[in-house]
Design an enzyme around this catalytic site. Structure first.
Site: not given
Length: 242
Positions: A49, A151, A43, A45, A101, A10, A70, A190, A7
């Site tokens: 963000r 998942e 992801h 969103r 999340t 970030h 996602e 996660h 992922n």
């Protein structure tokens, strides 16, 4: 086989913090692929963000592996997914006030709407995954709504210590076995990092781990290629029983 989905959200978080054009999450994703990542997760969103719409389209066009998008189950996100058509979509709960999340999707309480979304995405050739807590009732609901993949949310395991962590690990193991028995493909993720991934990676029913924050944090110091390679090594070591 045990696959690693990286992922890169970030990386985009760093970019958005200053409103610049760098660092580019696509560039990070391409390096991750070269270092052994089997798929890339982003992801999109509702509040944008970190990942932006342009990132989704660029990743879909440029990645050599699979793009896993996602997203929340909103009309806007479903429309974007149907336009971009990533190979995989993971449906997740989303609150604007959360840092990341929090908890899994309540499939049991949203069966009618999720069944429609899964059907629309599936008809477009998109494989749908549901991000859920490791609970039998949620797994059974996932089957009923027509999702081929789940998942398992490993956040509670990652945050637990001592005996509580052992209990959370057992929950995941039991859920993974039950999910496989139900015919579901099992992923997990996660909160996983270099010091807690081994027990999860050793669960034979889990075929893919999705890991982001730990790899990006490691990459800040050691570089993306080294960060991905080290995580993949630990995962395969666990699967080999070492």
């Amino acid at each position: 086989m045990l696959h690693l989905g990286v992922n890169v959200d970030h990386v985009a978080t760093l970019r958005q913090a200053r409103g610049t054009t760098y660092p580019d999450p696509l560039f990070a994703a391409l390096i991750a692929e070269q270092a052994g990542a089997d798929s890339i997760t982003i992801h999109l969103r509702e509040d944008r963000r970190h990942i932006q719409d342009r990132d989704v389209r660029m990743c879909k066009d440029a990645l050599q592996t699979r793009l896993n998008l996602e997203m929340a189950t909103t009309d806007e996100m479903v429309r974007i997914a149907l336009e971009v058509r990533p190979p995989d979509v993971c449906l997740v709960p989303e609150k604007r006030t959360e840092v990341t999340t929090e908890g899994g999707l309540d499939v049991l309480g949203q069966q009618d709407s999720l069944k429609k979304v899964c059907a629309r995405l599936g008809d477009a050739g998109i494989r749908v995954s549901l991000f859920i807590d490791p609970e039998p009732a949620q797994l059974e609901a996932a089957v009923r709504v027509g999702a081929p993949v789940v998942e398992l949310h490993t956040g509670a395991y990652a945050e637990a210590i001592g005996e509580h962590r052992a209990k959370e690990l057992n929950r995941i193991e039991v859920a993974a076995r039950y999910a496989a028995k139900l015919g579901l493909t099992v992923h997990a993720g996660h909160g996983l990092h270099y010091h807690n991934v081994h027990p999860i990676a050793a669960i034979p029913e889990i075929v893919e781990l999705n890991i982001g924050h730990a790899i990006v944090a490691h990459a800040v110091i050691h570089g993306m290629a080294a960060a991905v390679s080290e995580m993949k090594r630990l995962m395969l070591q666990a699967r080999a029983g070492r």
